[in-house]
Design a protein around this motif. Structure first.
Motif, PDB file in Angstrom:
ATOM      1  N   TYR A 100      23.379  63.385  27.358  1.00 20.74           N
ATOM      2  CA  TYR A 100      24.406  63.206  28.370  1.00 20.74           C
ATOM      3  C   TYR A 100      25.034  61.830  28.163  1.00 20.74           C
ATOM      4  CZ  TYR A 100      22.625  67.167  31.134  1.00 20.74           C
ATOM      5  OH  TYR A 100      22.261  68.406  31.576  1.00 20.74           O
ATOM      6  N   GLN A 101      26.225  61.649  28.751  1.00 19.46           N
ATOM      7  CA  GLN A 101      26.902  60.356  28.714  1.00 19.46           C
ATOM      8  C   GLN A 101      27.129  59.912  30.155  1.00 19.46           C
ATOM      9  OE1 GLN A 101      27.966  59.009  25.557  1.00 19.46           O
ATOM     10  NE2 GLN A 101      26.778  60.720  24.751  1.00 19.46           N
ATOM     11  N   ALA A 102      26.693  58.713  30.485  1.00 18.25           N
ATOM     12  CA  ALA A 102      26.854  58.200  31.849  1.00 18.25           C
ATOM     13  C   ALA A 102      27.621  56.885  31.815  1.00 18.25           C
ATOM     14  CB  ALA A 102      25.499  57.991  32.509  1.00 18.25           C
ATOM     15  N   ARG A 103      28.676  56.819  32.607  1.00 18.81           N
ATOM     16  CA  ARG A 103      29.404  55.564  32.757  1.00 18.81           C
ATOM     17  C   ARG A 103      28.970  54.941  34.078  1.00 18.81           C
ATOM     18  NH1 ARG A 103      32.810  52.676  30.489  1.00 18.81           N
ATOM     19  NH2 ARG A 103      33.252  54.179  28.850  1.00 18.81           N
ATOM     20  N   LEU A 104      28.404  53.743  33.982  1.00 19.20           N
ATOM     21  CA  LEU A 104      27.885  53.042  35.150  1.00 19.20           C
ATOM     22  C   LEU A 104      28.831  51.953  35.633  1.00 19.20           C
ATOM     23  CD1 LEU A 104      24.170  52.675  33.979  1.00 19.20           C
ATOM     24  CD2 LEU A 104      25.138  54.424  35.459  1.00 19.20           C
ATOM     25  N   PHE A 105      29.518  51.270  34.713  1.00 19.20           N
ATOM     26  CA  PHE A 105      30.483  50.245  35.122  1.00 19.20           C
ATOM     27  C   PHE A 105      31.736  50.929  35.640  1.00 19.20           C
ATOM     28  CE2 PHE A 105      27.917  47.696  32.137  1.00 19.20           C
ATOM     29  CZ  PHE A 105      27.578  46.663  32.997  1.00 19.20           C
ATOM     30  N   GLY A 106      32.229  50.445  36.778  1.00  8.72           N
ATOM     31  CA  GLY A 106      33.332  51.130  37.420  1.00  8.72           C
ATOM     32  C   GLY A 106      32.794  52.310  38.222  1.00  8.72           C
ATOM     33  N   GLU A 107      33.560  53.375  38.309  1.00  7.94           N
ATOM     34  CA  GLU A 107      33.118  54.558  39.044  1.00  7.94           C
ATOM     35  C   GLU A 107      32.103  55.349  38.222  1.00  7.94           C
ATOM     36  OE1 GLU A 107      34.985  58.468  41.363  1.00  7.94           O
ATOM     37  OE2 GLU A 107      36.295  57.025  40.343  1.00  7.94           O
ATOM     38  N   PHE A 108      31.035  55.785  38.862  1.00 11.35           N
ATOM     39  CA  PHE A 108      29.980  56.524  38.178  1.00 11.35           C
ATOM     40  C   PHE A 108      30.500  57.890  37.719  1.00 11.35           C
ATOM     41  CE2 PHE A 108      26.195  59.428  38.738  1.00 11.35           C
ATOM     42  CZ  PHE A 108      25.605  59.083  37.524  1.00 11.35           C
ATOM     43  N   PRO A 159      26.376  67.199  27.594  1.00 13.57           N
ATOM     44  CA  PRO A 159      26.491  67.146  26.127  1.00 13.57           C
ATOM     45  C   PRO A 159      27.708  67.887  25.578  1.00 13.57           C
ATOM     46  CG  PRO A 159      24.210  67.488  26.751  1.00 13.57           C
ATOM     47  CD  PRO A 159      25.008  67.567  28.012  1.00 13.57           C
ATOM     48  N   ASP A 160      28.194  68.915  26.305  1.00 13.01           N
ATOM     49  CA  ASP A 160      29.366  69.649  25.814  1.00 13.01           C
ATOM     50  C   ASP A 160      30.677  69.039  26.284  1.00 13.01           C
ATOM     51  OD1 ASP A 160      29.422  70.253  28.493  1.00 13.01           O
ATOM     52  OD2 ASP A 160      29.221  72.423  28.247  1.00 13.01           O
ATOM     53  N   GLY A 161      30.624  67.887  26.945  1.00 16.32           N
ATOM     54  CA  GLY A 161      31.832  67.217  27.397  1.00 16.32           C
ATOM     55  C   GLY A 161      32.254  67.537  28.809  1.00 16.32           C
ATOM     56  N   THR A 162      31.545  68.401  29.492  1.00 15.88           N
ATOM     57  CA  THR A 162      31.887  68.774  30.863  1.00 15.88           C
ATOM     58  C   THR A 162      31.506  67.671  31.844  1.00 15.88           C
ATOM     59  OG1 THR A 162      31.430  71.083  30.307  1.00 15.88           O
ATOM     60  CG2 THR A 162      31.579  70.535  32.648  1.00 15.88           C
ATOM     61  N   ASP A 163      32.384  67.409  32.804  1.00 17.84           N
ATOM     62  CA  ASP A 163      32.073  66.435  33.847  1.00 17.84           C
ATOM     63  C   ASP A 163      31.094  67.070  34.831  1.00 17.84           C
ATOM     64  OD1 ASP A 163      31.965  64.681  35.987  1.00 17.84           O
ATOM     65  OD2 ASP A 163      34.100  64.240  35.998  1.00 17.84           O
ATOM     66  N   ARG A 193      46.859  43.548  15.777  1.00 16.49           N
ATOM     67  CA  ARG A 193      46.757  44.969  15.454  1.00 16.49           C
ATOM     68  C   ARG A 193      46.567  45.774  16.732  1.00 16.49           C
ATOM     69  NH1 ARG A 193      42.290  45.727  11.050  1.00 16.49           N
ATOM     70  NH2 ARG A 193      41.058  44.676  12.643  1.00 16.49           N
ATOM     71  N   SER A 194      47.094  46.998  16.732  1.00 17.88           N
ATOM     72  CA  SER A 194      47.120  47.778  17.961  1.00 17.88           C
ATOM     73  C   SER A 194      45.727  48.069  18.495  1.00 17.88           C
ATOM     74  CB  SER A 194      47.847  49.106  17.712  1.00 17.88           C
ATOM     75  OG  SER A 194      47.181  49.842  16.691  1.00 17.88           O
ATOM     76  N   GLU A 195      44.728  48.156  17.606  1.00 19.78           N
ATOM     77  CA  GLU A 195      43.401  48.507  18.106  1.00 19.78           C
ATOM     78  C   GLU A 195      42.780  47.401  18.935  1.00 19.78           C
ATOM     79  OE1 GLU A 195      44.239  48.279  14.887  1.00 19.78           O
ATOM     80  OE2 GLU A 195      42.563  47.672  13.606  1.00 19.78           O
ATOM     81  N   TRP A 196      43.365  46.201  18.883  1.00 21.64           N
ATOM     82  CA  TRP A 196      42.812  45.126  19.715  1.00 21.64           C
ATOM     83  C   TRP A 196      43.562  45.006  21.032  1.00 21.64           C
ATOM     84  CZ3 TRP A 196      38.444  44.735  17.906  1.00 21.64           C
ATOM     85  CH2 TRP A 196      38.190  44.603  16.552  1.00 21.64           C
ATOM     86  N   ALA A 197      44.543  45.829  21.266  1.00 20.04           N
ATOM     87  CA  ALA A 197      45.265  45.754  22.529  1.00 20.04           C
ATOM     88  C   ALA A 197      44.319  46.089  23.678  1.00 20.04           C
ATOM     89  CB  ALA A 197      46.444  46.732  22.527  1.00 20.04           C
ATOM     90  N   LEU A 198      44.487  45.387  24.792  1.00 15.51           N
ATOM     91  CA  LEU A 198      43.607  45.630  25.930  1.00 15.51           C
ATOM     92  C   LEU A 198      44.050  46.891  26.647  1.00 15.51           C
ATOM     93  CD1 LEU A 198      42.934  42.165  27.535  1.00 15.51           C
ATOM     94  CD2 LEU A 198      41.322  43.710  26.452  1.00 15.51           C
ATOM     95  N   ALA A 199      43.293  47.937  26.483  1.00 15.63           N
ATOM     96  CA  ALA A 199      43.548  49.191  27.175  1.00 15.63           C
ATOM     97  C   ALA A 199      42.350  49.502  28.055  1.00 15.63           C
ATOM     98  CB  ALA A 199      43.753  50.320  26.158  1.00 15.63           C
ATOM     99  N   PRO A 200      42.564  50.297  29.110  1.00 22.16           N
ATOM    100  CA  PRO A 200      41.423  50.641  29.950  1.00 22.16           C
ATOM    101  C   PRO A 200      40.337  51.320  29.131  1.00 22.16           C
ATOM    102  CG  PRO A 200      43.492  51.295  30.997  1.00 22.16           C
ATOM    103  CD  PRO A 200      43.826  50.873  29.591  1.00 22.16           C
ATOM    104  N   ALA A 201      39.084  50.976  29.429  1.00 21.63           N
ATOM    105  CA  ALA A 201      37.972  51.591  28.702  1.00 21.63           C
ATOM    106  C   ALA A 201      37.918  53.069  29.034  1.00 21.63           C
ATOM    107  CB  ALA A 201      36.665  50.916  29.070  1.00 21.63           C
ATOM    108  N   GLY A 202      37.835  53.903  28.038  1.00 19.34           N
ATOM    109  CA  GLY A 202      37.805  55.345  28.241  1.00 19.34           C
ATOM    110  C   GLY A 202      36.426  55.846  28.544  1.00 19.34           C
ATOM    111  N   PRO A 203      36.276  57.148  28.818  1.00 18.67           N
ATOM    112  CA  PRO A 203      34.975  57.686  29.191  1.00 18.67           C
ATOM    113  C   PRO A 203      34.004  57.801  28.038  1.00 18.67           C
ATOM    114  CG  PRO A 203      36.625  59.418  29.088  1.00 18.67           C
ATOM    115  CD  PRO A 203      37.352  58.136  28.914  1.00 18.67           C
TER     116      PRO A 203
END
Length: 785
Positions: free
Chosen positions: A19-27, A32-36, A263-273
């Motif tokens: 599973y993937q859990a995001r703890l910083f910000g909203e939980f 494993p299959d990508g479903t929320d 370079r574009s990959e260093w641009a500050l974008a919101p962290a994704g899930p």
């Protein structure tokens, strides 16, 4: 009834995708299959988040108290069962995440990856790009407030702890990314850290440094402006003048340098899930904070100082080179030859990572570079002993700058080598390291005085202060010598007789420290000296502010770190204190005071194996050092092996002094622990109490806790009056029976501890321990303070 195969099924599930859990910000929890699969109910999200962050089995009683503390026992249990039913897909589905048992619940090992775990996996790396992707703005579990008072208190403490952890890891990665030449990546990461706390001076400095290295003058100035505005808005203060000076210096180093396109990959974008690939490469370990967190952070070398400030167009100054020559030994002298083998390798290994501006090579090293200093010596054996001498020599003039003789039993060449090498490394890192100016300008005589002072920095403070006074008299622009003089002078106040006021000594030390900061505003040791002029709990906040300021400008300063560890433990923040204590040992492995503190911390925390390894190291490096040996005895007598402690007391050659009245109490305490009969020792202590001084009363209360009489210990504490210092050990685990009595809060209020806890918003660790019988804040409100 389920068979053994059914019981084992959840553990076999660890082989599946996690599973993937995001703890910083909203939980957010993703299957494993990508479903929320984030639970809909707030209590269910809170329970799951608590299990994920804690990372250990949690009892049902703890969970009900944490989430339904305002309900009756039966109703709370029913609510817990209902919440587990809501989480049933995570318990009994094809890919179970949770194991819910009769008495406890836990996350199945290896079944989840969290952004917190991925960030911990990056500790010690220079992967700034991965760190940027992980660092979502905001605190951990940002929308889980107002669940229950106990959960809210846990969440507030966890947020503070994880905020500092995220900052520490991020700063370490920024420093390593800069060292690897990835300035743009380091700048992006520093900017991300600065989004969370724009008034953080250490992070602002890192961001400015990174933008300067990247040649981005506009971003450099914008970073300073954002920080200055935040300091004025959040702290109602003017920004530190040193920040403006840093801006001017960095701006001048990049003036006229074309701004490279980011370079574009260093641009500050919101962290994704999606979580970092670092989790795929190195599975993270869910840490619960405290001791486990401290161990991991220290092992990864976090909070390491950023790179030295660039000079001469942005290039870091060249390292000073110390060439270690092979020791001279008589032909056929086997013990001396055994001692001589590997001295240079051991020295290089012992000093690695401590100061990047000091490099150790041996005679076989073909590397280029100007050798400034030589380490040479000789060794011989005779009469069952090995005798050795070491010298530090100026390679240019041939003058001997420092020398020291050593001897040991001929059967211990390895221990003697470590003792010699540790001593040389200590002097070399202090005297030849990066905080010092162009040493060639000091001259031979001043260098000799300075290196002698370095040798005394952990031992004879009075002698060290006299030596440093001569150094600054001859070289009045030597900032770090002024800072060391200030620290040594402040330390001598502890040696004054009880009837002599330390205030004149502290004023003198403060004057030296201010002089150092006038020359070099970034000398952390000057802030350490200032902190030591503010003694006692009444000045704790001032002392803490000075230490924090020092670590902001010099994160790798070992003296600041060990002082911060002691101060945090004094107010009951043991988890943080242990982290900094270990960090101090990591930064300065040659400091016997750091080792002594850790012996006591490990011992009273129930970690005897760690104590044994530390005392073995101390016996090799500082054989029979009285402070270390006495600390070891203290541990053995109170919570360790009492028979061993008794043998130490009976040793006529014991290196530490024991007053006769105290010797009698120690023997009674040891005998009580050996026989299991505390009554005679308790009577001996009670006999002494009427004539005991306040410091002795604190010691008596400690003895009574060991003897299993916390009731009498509390009565003794009530007689101590207001103390300028309070023993940090009352927050150790073996004092739990005293702290469990609400009357302890009355003592804490009288000492000023409650006022500190309220002012800082940080209650001591024991207040959030499972099973603690009262609410600290509520009890403190009853007793005042």
């Amino acid at each position: 009834m389920r068979g053994k195969g059914a019981e084992a099924e959840p553990e076999r599930a660890t082989e599946r995708a996690p599973y993937q859990a995001r703890l910083f910000g909203e939980f957010i929890l993703t299957a494993p299959d990508g479903t929320d699969v984030t639970p809909a109910g707030r209590k269910a999200r809170a329970l799951l988040a608590y299990l994920l962050v804690t990372g250990t089995p949690v009892s049902r009683e703890r969970l009900t108290g944490l989430l339904w503390g305002d309900r009756g026992e039966e109703q709370a249990r029913a609510s817990l069962r209902q919440t587990f039913y809501e989480l049933r897909a995570l318990v009994a589905g094809e890919a179970p995440l949770l194991a819910v048992e009769r008495t406890q619940a836990r996350v199945i090992a290896g079944r989840v990856e969290t952004d917190l775990g991925c960030l911990q996996a990056l500790a010690g790396s220079n992967d700034a790009k991965a760190a940027v992707a992980l660092l979502a703005p905001g605190d951990i579990l940002s929308r889980l407030d107002d669940i229950d008072s106990d959960f809210d208190q846990w969440l507030a403490e966890e947020r503070s702890r994880r905020r500092e952890e995220r900052r520490a890891i991020g700063l370490g990665i920024v420093g390593r990314a800069l060292a690897g030449g990835a300035a743009a990546a380091a700048a992006a990461l520093a900017d991300r850290l600065l989004e969370t706390e724009p008034s953080d001076e250490a992070v602002a400095r890192a961001a400015m440094e990174a933008h300067a290295r990247a040649g981005d003058v506009k971003a450099l100035r914008a970073t300073y402006d954002r920080h200055a505005q935040a300091v004025r808005r959040d702290l109602d203060m003017a920004p530190d003048p040193g920040m403006a000076a840093l801006l001017d210096r960095l701006s001048s180093t990049v003036s006229g340098v074309p701004h490279p396109r980011r370079r574009s990959e260093w641009a500050l974008a919101p962290a994704g899930p999606a979580l970092s690939d670092a989790c795929r490469q190195r599975p993270p370990r869910l840490l619960a904070g405290g001791v486990a967190l401290a161990t991991a952070l220290v092992a990864c070398g976090l909070l390491a100082g950023l790179l030295p400030e660039p000079q001469d167009g942005g290039t870091a100054p060249a390292a000073r080179i110390l060439l270690v020559q092979t020791l001279n030994t008589p032909p056929g002298d086997g013990p001396a030859r055994a001692l001589a083998i590997g001295v240079s390798d051991d020295l290089a290994r012992m000093m690695v990572g401590i100061d990047p501006r000091l490099r150790v090579i041996n005679t076989g090293d073909r590397s280029t570079g100007h050798v400034e200093y030589l380490a040479a010596g000789d060794a011989r054996s005779g009469g069952g002993r090995i005798y050795a001498g070491l010298r530090l020599i100026s390679a240019d003039s041939g003058a001997i700058l420092w020398s020291r003789s050593f001897e040991r039993d001929a059967a211990e060449p390895d221990a003697l080598r470590e003792q010699m090498v540790a001593h040389l490394a200590d002097v070399a890192t202090c005297g030849l390291g990066g905080r010092n100016p162009d040493l060639a300008t000091l001259g031979v005589e001043v260098m000799r005085l300075y290196l002698q002072a370095c040798e005394e920095k952990h031992e004879d403070w009075q002698h060290g202060a006299k030596l440093l006074a001569q150094v600054v008299q001859q070289r009045p622009r030597f900032a770090h010598a002024w800072a060391m003089l200030a620290a040594a002078t402040a330390a001598t106040a502890s040696l004054l007789p009880p009837d002599v006021s330390p205030e004149p000594t502290f004023r003198l030390a403060e004057g030296y420290a201010r002089r150092a900061l006038t020359i070099d505003p970034d000398d952390g040791e000057a802030y350490e000296a200032l902190s030591q002029t503010r003694q006692g709990l009444a000045n704790w906040s001032q002392r803490y502010a000075f230490l924090s300021k020092g670590l902001a400008v010099e994160p790798g300063n070992e003296v600041l770190t060990i002082d911060l560890a002691e101060d945090l433990m004094t107010v009951g923040r043991r988890r943080e204190g242990l982290y900094y204590a270990r960090r101090a040992m990591d930064l300065d492995p040659f400091n016997q005071w750091a080792v002594m503190d850790l012996i006591l911390d490990y011992g009273f925390s129930g970690q005897p194996d760690d104590v044994d390894s530390l005392i073995a190291l101390a016996q090799r490096r500082w054989p029979r050092n009285p402070d270390v040996v006495e600390a070891y005895f203290d541990y053995l007598a109170r919570v360790g092996d009492p028979a061993h402690a008794e043998r130490m007391l009976d040793d006529p050659k014991r290196p530490f002094y024991m007053p006769p009245d105290r010797l009698r109490i120690w023997r009674a305490l040891i005998r009580a622990r050996e026989t299991g009969n505390p009554a005679p020792a308790v009577r001996a202590i009670e006999t002494d109490i009427p004539s005991a001084s306040p410091p002795q009363l604190l010691g008596d209360s400690d003895d009574l806790v060991v003897l299993g009489r916390p009731d009498i210990a509390l009565e003794v504490l009530d007689r101590t009056g207001t103390r300028p210092d309070v023993a940090a050990r009352m927050f150790q685990p073996y004092w739990a029976p005293v702290r469990a009595d609400p009357r302890f809060m009355r003592f804490a209020a009288r000492q000023g501890l409650v006022a500190i806890w309220r002012k800082t918003g940080r209650w001591p660790d024991f207040c959030s321990e499972p099973g603690h019988p009262y609410d600290c804040a509520m009890e403190a409100g009853r007793v005042g303070g």
